[in-house]
Design an enzyme around this catalytic site. Structure first.
Site, PDB file in Angstrom:
ATOM      1  N   TYR A 113       0.750  -1.311  -0.086  1.00  0.00           N
ATOM      2  CA  TYR A 113      -0.008   0.147   0.444  1.00  0.00           C
ATOM      3  C   TYR A 113       0.670   1.371  -0.274  1.00  0.00           C
ATOM      4  O   TYR A 113       0.995   1.940  -1.165  1.00  0.00           O
ATOM      5  CB  TYR A 113      -0.373  -0.070   1.369  1.00  0.00           C
ATOM      6  CG  TYR A 113      -2.381  -0.718   1.389  1.00  0.00           C
ATOM      7  CD1 TYR A 113      -2.518  -1.980   0.718  1.00  0.00           C
ATOM      8  CD2 TYR A 113      -3.076  -0.346   2.222  1.00  0.00           C
ATOM      9  CE1 TYR A 113      -3.796  -2.491   1.055  1.00  0.00           C
ATOM     10  CE2 TYR A 113      -4.294  -0.917   2.237  1.00  0.00           C
ATOM     11  CZ  TYR A 113      -4.708  -2.137   1.507  1.00  0.00           C
ATOM     12  OH  TYR A 113      -5.651  -3.130   1.827  1.00  0.00           O
ATOM     13  N   SER A 114       1.455   1.390   1.081  1.00  0.00           N
ATOM     14  CA  SER A 114       2.253   2.488   1.371  1.00  0.00           C
ATOM     15  C   SER A 114       3.725   3.086   0.037  1.00  0.00           C
ATOM     16  O   SER A 114       4.363   1.416  -0.275  1.00  0.00           O
ATOM     17  CB  SER A 114       2.975   3.110   2.982  1.00  0.00           C
ATOM     18  OG  SER A 114       2.139   2.537   4.107  1.00  0.00           O
ATOM     19  N   GLU A 229      -7.395  -5.580   9.273  1.00  0.00           N
ATOM     20  CA  GLU A 229      -6.102  -4.536  10.290  1.00  0.00           C
ATOM     21  C   GLU A 229      -6.380  -3.581  11.160  1.00  0.00           C
ATOM     22  O   GLU A 229      -5.902  -4.559  12.443  1.00  0.00           O
ATOM     23  CB  GLU A 229      -5.019  -3.973   8.880  1.00  0.00           C
ATOM     24  CG  GLU A 229      -4.083  -3.899   9.536  1.00  0.00           C
ATOM     25  CD  GLU A 229      -2.734  -3.377   8.756  1.00  0.00           C
ATOM     26  OE1 GLU A 229      -3.504  -2.642   7.631  1.00  0.00           O
ATOM     27  OE2 GLU A 229      -1.693  -3.275   8.852  1.00  0.00           O
ATOM     28  N   GLU A 356      -4.064  10.092  14.042  1.00  0.00           N
ATOM     29  CA  GLU A 356      -4.167  10.857  13.610  1.00  0.00           C
ATOM     30  C   GLU A 356      -5.467  10.633  13.002  1.00  0.00           C
ATOM     31  O   GLU A 356      -6.412  11.605  12.565  1.00  0.00           O
ATOM     32  CB  GLU A 356      -2.938  11.801  12.955  1.00  0.00           C
ATOM     33  CG  GLU A 356      -2.114  12.145  13.864  1.00  0.00           C
ATOM     34  CD  GLU A 356      -1.021  11.823  15.064  1.00  0.00           C
ATOM     35  OE1 GLU A 356      -0.996  10.615  14.465  1.00  0.00           O
ATOM     36  OE2 GLU A 356      -0.744  12.164  16.205  1.00  0.00           O
TER      37      GLU A 356
END
Ligand SMILES: Cc1cc2nc3c(=O)[nH]c(=O)nc-3n(C[C@H](O)[C@H](O)[C@H](O)COP(=O)(O)OP(=O)(O)OC[C@H]3O[C@@H](n4cnc5c(N)ncnc54)[C@H](O)[C@@H]3O)c2cc1C
Length: 374
Positions: A113-114, A229, A356
């Site tokens: 993903y990242s 997840e 966040e």
């Protein structure tokens, strides 16, 4: 024999009187005995995984596994993330091809993903995939922080299949085999702890088989997977947390730190919070629990585990800072359990979506607060 006795007996028989098994061999051992994907459904009397265990049996398995001191699982990405996603969104052919090898402990997966410019802001994914004329795609781009990429046989990749698209549109969820020399390069990232669980992965025209959930629907599939997840698999994880807390309590008693009223209060607080998390997990078991539930679970356990790591090194006193082995006799980066917990838990509030980001999700989707300015 009841289910708990069966699990306990099997684990005891397979762990006693032997050196810790290699994680890869251990996956296959678990698979052969039918302990992977124990609750997965199937069709027409068949199952994709093993046993068709009830929810209660799955909880028993997780509890006994955590208590047995068995090795950390190497196949968790395939078992807990990829396979349930394929069972929900995949075609029958994809399920039959990819889920059973995960259940046998043979195929390991990693999560692509990242990217350097797309972590919290995952919709900024730039890795591109173009149809290769054979029903598959050619993938080009870079992923980062890819856990276990060096060991994995396959990677699920979020890539942009519509070159003119932006943000959440035009993305697809693709399956890529890792053994493609010259087209995939994995570069390990050295961590603070000396180990390299995660990696950079470079794709240069790597072949992907078709999409999961259809071309352009990658965001929906990717988010479905992230909910797993963040939330659903945490019940098993909490049992492991309970074991860690017990070890911290024992260490606090042994070092005398348990006499300190502040430490005592922190220990009790950890215990009470763990109990609360357990109830949240039980309440949402088998359902999504509403739009905020995975984010609530992630926020609670990430911070909890990090505070436990801080407590673990603190109750160890001096040894928490320097470790039990004299400095000159240590292997580089050698850590004891408390130090390991402290350092690794720093990542808990980051991966799977940072704190966040979870707060933003709750603010906007549950509380209806105005969207954050971008
Ligand atoms: C141990 C570990 C394992 C991982 N394994 C994988 C893996 O296997 N596969 C994979 O794809 N990724 C993996 N990751 C990556 C992980 O998903 C990202 O690190 C995470 O999503 C944060 O992205 P980033 O690192 O790019 O940080 P950034 O997105 O650059 O964020 C930096 C900081 O800014 C804050 N921030 C960013 N945007 C906002 C906002 N809108 N509002 C408020 N604050 C904001 C973040 O909370 C954070 O504190 C892993 C990470 C870790 C630590």
């Amino acid at each position: 024999m009841d289910f708990r006795t069966e699990v306990r007996t099997w684990l005891a028989d397979h762990l006693a009187d032997r050196p810790a098994p290699h994680p890869r061999a251990w996956e296959r051992e678990l698979g052969r005995a039918g302990w992977i994907g124990i609750g997965w459904p199937g069709e027409d009397g068949e199952t994709y995984g093993n046993r068709r265990a009830t929810l209660a049996e799955q909880v028993v398995w997780a509890e006994e596994y955590a208590r047995s001191g068995a090795p950390a699982r190497m196949g968790h990405i395939g078992e807990n993330l990829l396979a349930p996603t394929l069972i929900t969104y995949g075609t029958e052919e994809q399920k039959r091809r990819h889920v059973p090898p995960v259940a046998r402990g043979e195929t390991l997966w990693c999560q692509g993903y990242s990217e350097p410019g797309a972590g919290s802001d995952l919709a900024g994914v730039r890795t591109a995939a173009v149809p290769d004329g054979t029903g598959g795609y050619a993938v080009t781009g870079q992923k980062i922080w890819t856990s276990l990429a060096l060991d994995a046989h396959w990677c699920f990749v979020l890539a942009r299949t519509d070159p003119g698209s932006t943000r959440h549109q035009g993305l697809s969820f693709l399956l890529v085999e890792m053994d493609q020399p010259g087209r995939i390069e994995v570069r390990p990232i050295r961590q603070l702890t000396g180990t390299s669980e995660f990696n950079e992965v470079f794709f240069d025209g790597a072949r992907a088989t078709g999409t999961v959930g259809g071309e352009g629907n990658g965001w929906r599939v990717a988010m479905g997977l992230l909910a797993l997840e963040r939330g659903v698999s945490t019940l098993a994880q909490q049992i492991g947390f309970g074991e860690e807390l017990e070890r911290v309590v024992a260490a606090a008693v042994a070092s005398g730190a348990a006499k300190d009223p502040v430490i005592r209060a922190r220990i009790v607080r950890q215990w009470a919070e763990l109990d609360t998390m357990r109830h949240h997990a039980l309440r949402t078991l088998g359902s999504t629990g509403g739009p905020g539930a995975p984010s609530v679970a992630k926020l609670l356990w990430g911070g909890w585990h990090q505070r436990l790591g801080e407590l673990a090194v603190q109750v160890a006193g001096e040894a928490g800072a320097v470790g039990p082995v004299p400095w000159e006799e240590r292997r580089p980066y050698e850590l004891d359990d408390a130090q390991h917990l402290f350092l690794f838990s720093r990542a808990d509030t980051i991966y799977g979506g940072s704190d966040e980001i979870q707060r933003n999700i709750i603010a906007e989707r549950v509380l209806g607060l105005p969207r954050e300015p971008r």
